[in-house]
Every structure is written in structure tokens, then in C-alpha cells.
Design a protein around this motif. Structure first.
Motif, PDB file in Angstrom:
ATOM      1  N   LEU B  88      -0.161  -8.259  -1.332  1.00  0.00           N
ATOM      2  CA  LEU B  88      -0.219  -6.798  -1.385  1.00  0.00           C
ATOM      3  C   LEU B  88      -1.652  -6.293  -1.347  1.00  0.00           C
ATOM      4  CD1 LEU B  88       2.555  -6.219  -4.053  1.00  0.00           C
ATOM      5  CD2 LEU B  88       2.647  -5.670  -1.616  1.00  0.00           C
ATOM      6  N   MET B  89      -2.577  -7.191  -1.012  1.00  0.00           N
ATOM      7  CA  MET B  89      -3.970  -6.791  -0.895  1.00  0.00           C
ATOM      8  C   MET B  89      -4.586  -7.478   0.322  1.00  0.00           C
ATOM      9  SD  MET B  89      -5.156  -4.542  -3.047  1.00  0.00           S
ATOM     10  CE  MET B  89      -6.683  -4.633  -4.004  1.00  0.00           C
ATOM     11  N   PRO B  90      -5.552  -6.796   0.961  1.00  0.00           N
ATOM     12  CA  PRO B  90      -6.214  -7.400   2.129  1.00  0.00           C
ATOM     13  C   PRO B  90      -7.065  -8.602   1.717  1.00  0.00           C
ATOM     14  CG  PRO B  90      -7.084  -5.186   1.671  1.00  0.00           C
ATOM     15  CD  PRO B  90      -6.037  -5.452   0.662  1.00  0.00           C
ATOM     16  N   ASN B  91      -7.556  -9.338   2.725  1.00  0.00           N
ATOM     17  CA  ASN B  91      -8.319 -10.568   2.456  1.00  0.00           C
ATOM     18  C   ASN B  91      -9.735 -10.349   1.932  1.00  0.00           C
ATOM     19  OD1 ASN B  91      -6.669 -12.781   2.828  1.00  0.00           O
ATOM     20  ND2 ASN B  91      -6.751 -12.570   5.067  1.00  0.00           N
ATOM     21  N   GLY B  92     -10.477  -9.444   2.514  1.00  0.00           N
ATOM     22  CA  GLY B  92     -11.887  -9.311   2.154  1.00  0.00           C
ATOM     23  C   GLY B  92     -12.106  -8.598   0.833  1.00  0.00           C
ATOM     24  N   ALA B  93     -13.132  -9.030   0.098  1.00  0.00           N
ATOM     25  CA  ALA B  93     -13.440  -8.417  -1.203  1.00  0.00           C
ATOM     26  C   ALA B  93     -13.774  -6.927  -1.041  1.00  0.00           C
ATOM     27  CB  ALA B  93     -14.601  -9.148  -1.876  1.00  0.00           C
ATOM     28  N   ILE B  98     -12.062  -1.146  -1.553  1.00  0.00           N
ATOM     29  CA  ILE B  98     -11.705   0.177  -1.016  1.00  0.00           C
ATOM     30  C   ILE B  98     -10.246   0.507  -1.364  1.00  0.00           C
ATOM     31  CG2 ILE B  98     -11.419   1.550   1.102  1.00  0.00           C
ATOM     32  CD1 ILE B  98     -14.345   1.125   0.246  1.00  0.00           C
ATOM     33  N   ALA B  99      -9.377  -0.502  -1.260  1.00  0.00           N
ATOM     34  CA  ALA B  99      -7.964  -0.281  -1.631  1.00  0.00           C
ATOM     35  C   ALA B  99      -7.861   0.136  -3.098  1.00  0.00           C
ATOM     36  CB  ALA B  99      -7.144  -1.539  -1.368  1.00  0.00           C
ATOM     37  N   ARG B 100      -8.632  -0.557  -3.956  1.00  0.00           N
ATOM     38  CA  ARG B 100      -8.590  -0.191  -5.384  1.00  0.00           C
ATOM     39  C   ARG B 100      -9.247   1.164  -5.634  1.00  0.00           C
ATOM     40  NH1 ARG B 100      -9.751  -5.993  -6.417  1.00  0.00           N
ATOM     41  NH2 ARG B 100      -7.830  -6.944  -7.195  1.00  0.00           N
ATOM     42  N   GLN B 101     -10.284   1.482  -4.849  1.00  0.00           N
ATOM     43  CA  GLN B 101     -10.906   2.810  -4.995  1.00  0.00           C
ATOM     44  C   GLN B 101      -9.860   3.902  -4.701  1.00  0.00           C
ATOM     45  OE1 GLN B 101     -14.456   3.342  -2.588  1.00  0.00           O
ATOM     46  NE2 GLN B 101     -14.706   5.489  -3.185  1.00  0.00           N
ATOM     47  N   MET B 102      -9.113   3.722  -3.614  1.00  0.00           N
ATOM     48  CA  MET B 102      -8.055   4.698  -3.275  1.00  0.00           C
ATOM     49  C   MET B 102      -6.956   4.711  -4.344  1.00  0.00           C
ATOM     50  SD  MET B 102      -7.534   3.815   0.750  1.00  0.00           S
ATOM     51  CE  MET B 102      -8.797   4.090   2.001  1.00  0.00           C
ATOM     52  N   MET B 103      -6.546   3.519  -4.774  1.00  0.00           N
ATOM     53  CA  MET B 103      -5.518   3.409  -5.807  1.00  0.00           C
ATOM     54  C   MET B 103      -5.950   4.137  -7.077  1.00  0.00           C
ATOM     55  SD  MET B 103      -4.192  -0.139  -7.643  1.00  0.00           S
ATOM     56  CE  MET B 103      -5.601  -0.642  -8.657  1.00  0.00           C
ATOM     57  N   SER B 155      -8.523   3.834   7.245  1.00  0.00           N
ATOM     58  CA  SER B 155      -7.095   3.571   7.483  1.00  0.00           C
ATOM     59  C   SER B 155      -6.833   3.069   8.892  1.00  0.00           C
ATOM     60  CB  SER B 155      -6.262   4.834   7.224  1.00  0.00           C
ATOM     61  OG  SER B 155      -6.536   5.813   8.199  1.00  0.00           O
ATOM     62  N   GLY B 156      -5.752   2.297   8.990  1.00  0.00           N
ATOM     63  CA  GLY B 156      -5.163   1.942  10.271  1.00  0.00           C
ATOM     64  C   GLY B 156      -3.734   2.441  10.167  1.00  0.00           C
ATOM     65  N   LYS B 157      -2.781   1.512  10.330  1.00  0.00           N
ATOM     66  CA  LYS B 157      -1.395   1.904  10.073  1.00  0.00           C
ATOM     67  C   LYS B 157      -1.214   2.168   8.583  1.00  0.00           C
ATOM     68  CE  LYS B 157       0.603  -1.720  11.873  1.00  0.00           C
ATOM     69  NZ  LYS B 157       1.711  -2.654  12.200  1.00  0.00           N
ATOM     70  N   PHE B 158      -1.949   1.356   7.778  1.00  0.00           N
ATOM     71  CA  PHE B 158      -1.895   1.488   6.313  1.00  0.00           C
ATOM     72  C   PHE B 158      -3.177   2.175   5.809  1.00  0.00           C
ATOM     73  CE2 PHE B 158       1.013  -2.010   7.250  1.00  0.00           C
ATOM     74  CZ  PHE B 158       2.065  -1.812   6.366  1.00  0.00           C
ATOM     75  N   CYS B 159      -3.286   2.348   4.519  1.00  0.00           N
ATOM     76  CA  CYS B 159      -4.465   3.034   3.953  1.00  0.00           C
ATOM     77  C   CYS B 159      -5.763   2.294   4.274  1.00  0.00           C
ATOM     78  CB  CYS B 159      -4.329   3.142   2.428  1.00  0.00           C
ATOM     79  SG  CYS B 159      -3.131   4.363   1.874  1.00  0.00           S
ATOM     80  N   VAL B 160      -5.712   0.961   4.191  1.00  0.00           N
ATOM     81  CA  VAL B 160      -6.901   0.156   4.525  1.00  0.00           C
ATOM     82  C   VAL B 160      -6.502  -0.751   5.689  1.00  0.00           C
ATOM     83  CG1 VAL B 160      -8.624  -1.466   3.689  1.00  0.00           C
ATOM     84  CG2 VAL B 160      -7.651   0.217   2.115  1.00  0.00           C
ATOM     85  N   GLY B 161      -6.890  -0.349   6.876  1.00  0.00           N
ATOM     86  CA  GLY B 161      -6.593  -1.155   8.066  1.00  0.00           C
ATOM     87  C   GLY B 161      -5.107  -1.294   8.333  1.00  0.00           C
ATOM     88  N   ASP B 162      -4.720  -2.468   8.815  1.00  0.00           N
ATOM     89  CA  ASP B 162      -3.339  -2.651   9.268  1.00  0.00           C
ATOM     90  C   ASP B 162      -2.517  -3.544   8.358  1.00  0.00           C
ATOM     91  OD1 ASP B 162      -3.451  -0.931  11.432  1.00  0.00           O
ATOM     92  OD2 ASP B 162      -4.398  -2.451  12.703  1.00  0.00           O
ATOM     93  N   SER B 163      -2.969  -3.720   7.113  1.00  0.00           N
ATOM     94  CA  SER B 163      -2.103  -4.473   6.201  1.00  0.00           C
ATOM     95  C   SER B 163      -1.925  -3.695   4.902  1.00  0.00           C
ATOM     96  CB  SER B 163      -2.653  -5.883   5.950  1.00  0.00           C
ATOM     97  OG  SER B 163      -3.940  -5.800   5.408  1.00  0.00           O
ATOM     98  N   VAL B 164      -0.802  -3.941   4.280  1.00  0.00           N
ATOM     99  CA  VAL B 164      -0.436  -3.190   3.083  1.00  0.00           C
ATOM    100  C   VAL B 164      -1.406  -3.499   1.934  1.00  0.00           C
ATOM    101  CG1 VAL B 164       1.148  -4.941   2.157  1.00  0.00           C
ATOM    102  CG2 VAL B 164       1.588  -2.524   1.687  1.00  0.00           C
ATOM    103  N   SER B 165      -1.628  -2.526   1.078  1.00  0.00           N
ATOM    104  CA  SER B 165      -2.474  -2.741  -0.112  1.00  0.00           C
ATOM    105  C   SER B 165      -1.938  -1.890  -1.260  1.00  0.00           C
ATOM    106  CB  SER B 165      -3.929  -2.359   0.175  1.00  0.00           C
ATOM    107  OG  SER B 165      -4.052  -0.950   0.207  1.00  0.00           O
TER     108      SER B 165
END
Lengths: 219, 219
Positions: B88-93, B98-103, B155-165
């Protein structure tokens, strides 16, 4: 932004900046301190220049490893992932969950509900400036009631057992705010005890408001 | 509490329960749904029995692996750590930061400031029930202004690029609340686009309020 320079945008009395300052001290990361005065000039966090760095117009923001990251709790997680030395979280997944539960009580259910911006709104909506402190006490008391129960169960020297965690990083600023608003701390012996211990630790002392370059004389 | 049983204490319309329901769906974890009605009986989350499970008297709470964990964002991190399959999180730190910043924008700066409890206080302090919706709009607009800028960039398809976070897990409930309070969504094309995409994904559909066992007819 330089690839290698670490910069913390901070305000000496900001609770959220304070958490990150403790983390940076533990991780022994040297950084440039850029003061953003939350009151001066109508709030320096609201300038166009700063809002490009942090679109929430809030502090802290950390420039690190060529990246810009906002939201204090996201910054803590990033620092822990990328600088695993001097860990800021316990080993077990359950212990980490409890630390994050405590961290989120402070970071979601207390601090944001009694910060400068929200108290401004409370003053405006109630038409009574004196109501601001009453609101803050209500919020902090509600949060501390829950947090104290968790500490009763899980704390040792620190919030979760005997090693530092994100929960500890958030605690001193919240107790400091409780004192500013004259919250009665008698019902919170565990919060008080852990906080007193934290304030003897060099990394926590280094992060105190009065030890920041933009500290102002206390009134 | 059984060692092996997973139980989610939830309310169909609770934003914070909603986030966890999406995570459990992605992780394919079967669970028993225990409804806690936030309004009935003066709020079932306030009973002595429930407050032993969650001292903040709030939902969600998750019983899992013989543990009890509160605070939705702490639960998400626990599930990701202990059930790494279907990440449920992207690969890069940096991407995770950024995902956690949005969250955290949603989880600290928006949702807690416009939930049921706080709107009750706003009504009480302003002496005007009609002020509650105005307050909620102010809070959501302020948060979405910042969030939209981040989505514009990341964002891509999802909030951070193209994978769910984690950021995606928090978005639908916040847009749902924005609609309830008649927030004008015109300034938020990226929030709107990503949210519309999320609502086509089976795990997100499964977590919708109307698909919960305690759902009530919408008025």
C-alpha cells in the motif's frame, strides 16, 4: 536547493518543528535552521515564496537529500527509513503500532485542534477571545485522558517501554502547550513522569524552543 | 479477544474507519465487523466497555494478531509492516514521504478539524448550528488548497504516481465529506480526477459506507 544541504524551516515555539528537531538531533544530522516567524509580517509561512516549498503554508518543512518534505510526522518516518542508525522506533511491530497510536493522538487529535490558526477561528466564531484558552483546555484534556491510559499500560522510562519512539518526540511540545493553557496535570502522572525524563536527555534539550536561534525572550 | 480473530470496530460513515477498510480489502484480511454507532445511545464509542479497547473513545479500533490497535494511520502502518503482500506504499523513500505528507494533510489538518465532535463544539461556541457547515467548508478548503498543489506535482492515476498509497486510502472519505458540506470542487481537478479513479477499484468499492453491514438509508 542544493543536493546535499539539509535545511529545516522552523519556528522556535512550533510544536511540529520541535518534533523534527529532536529527530535530527538523534540522527546527528547537521542542518541549516531557517526561521519562519508565524506572527511577524502577518505570518511568514504565508508568503508566495514559502508556499512553493510547503503548499499548506505551514511548518516544518525539511530539505534533505535533494527533496522537500512537509508534515512533521511524514518527516519523522522519512528520517527513520533513510537514517536507521540511532533508531527512533522500537523493534516489534506491535510496539511500533502503539508508538504511532500515541503519536497520532497528539498529532491528529490534539495539536492541530489547538494551534494558532484554529484558535484564531475559535475567537472569530465565538466572538470572545477568552474562549480560545477554554477551547484549548477542552481539546488537550480530552486527548490526554486517552493518552494517559495508554501510557499507564505501555510506558517505561519512555512512552513505549524503555526505548525512545516517535511518541516521545511529540510529547514535550504538547505538555508545554498544556502548561501555557493552564491545564491541570494532576490526572496525568504518567505523562508528567515520562515528559520529565525526556527533558533530561541531551537531544531533547537541544530541541527546546529556548535553544533555537530564533528564540525570543519569554514574557 | 481471540489470538487469531481479526475484528474491526467501525461505523459505516466514519472517515477513519473507511481508510482501514480499504487497507484490509487490499491485504485480503478477513475480519468481523463490529458496528459502533457514533450517535445512537449518546454515542456507543463512549461506553465503558469500548473505552477499555480504545481509550480515546473513537473508532476505528482493530483487533489483530492478538493485539488491539487504535488510530487509523497507526493501523495502516501496522498492516503494511506485517502484511507486505499487496503493498500500500510506493517503493522509494521519497515517494513514501510524499504519500505520508498527503495522508497527514487529510489525517491531521482536515479530518480531525471537521469531525462530528469538533463540529459539536463549534455549534456550542458560536451559539449557531448553521456555523458548523461554514467551519467545515473553511477547514476542507484550506486543506484541499494545499493537497491539490501536491497532487498537481506528484499524482498519476493515484495520488503519488501510478501505484496506490496511504494517501489514496484517505482521499475518498474526505471528498465525500466535502460534498456533504457543499464544498465547491472546481478548484480541485486533480483531487477530483484521482478520487473518481479510486472509486472504480474493487477494494475501494468494498469499503464504501453504503456497502457496510451497518449502513443506513441515505436521507
Amino acid at each position: 536547493m542544493s543536493e546535499n544541504k539539509t535545511v529545516l524551516y522552523s519556528y522556535w515555539r512550533s510544536s511540529c518543528s520541535w518534533r523534527v528537531r529532536v529527530a535530527l538531533a538523534y540522527k546527528k544530522i547537521k542542518y541549516e535552521y531557517k526561521a519562519i516567524h508565524l506572527l511577524k509580517d502577518g505570518g511568514q509561512q504565508k508568503t508566495e515564496e514559502y508556499s512553493k516549498i510547503n503548499p499548506m503554508k505551514a511548518i516544518p518543512t525539511l530539505e534533505i537529500d535533494g527533496h522537500i518534505i512537509g508534515q512533521s510526522l511524514a518527516i519523522l518516518e522519512y528520517l527513520e527509513e533513510t537514517h536507521p542508525e540511532n533508531p527512533l522506533m522500537p523493534n516489534g511491530a506491535y510496539e511500533r503500532a502503539i508508538a504511532r497510536q500515541m503519536m497520532q493522538i497528539i498529532g491528529s487529535d490534539i495539536q492541530p485542534l489547538q494551534n494558532l490558526k484554529i484558535l484564531g477561528l475559535v475567537g472569530q466564531y465565538s466572538g470572545d477571545e477568552a474562549k480560545k484558552a477554554e477551547w484549548a483546555r477542552t481539546i488537550i484534556t480530552n486527548g490526554f485522558n486517552g493518552l494517559e491510559k495508554l501510557l499507564e499500560k505501555h510506558s517505561g522510562k519512555f512512552c513505549v517501554g524503555d526505548s525512545v519512539s516517535f511518541a516521545d518526540l511529540c510529547l514535550p511540545a504538547q505538555v508545554y502547550n498544556a502548561n501555557r493553557f493552564n491545564v491541570d496535570m494532576t490526572p496525568y502522572p504518567n505523562i508528567t513522569r515520562v515528559n520529565q525524563y525526556l527533558l533530561t536527555i541531551p537531544e531533547f534539550i537541544e530541541a527546546l524552543p529556548q535553544n533555537q536561534p530564533d528564540a525570543e525572550p519569554q514574557c
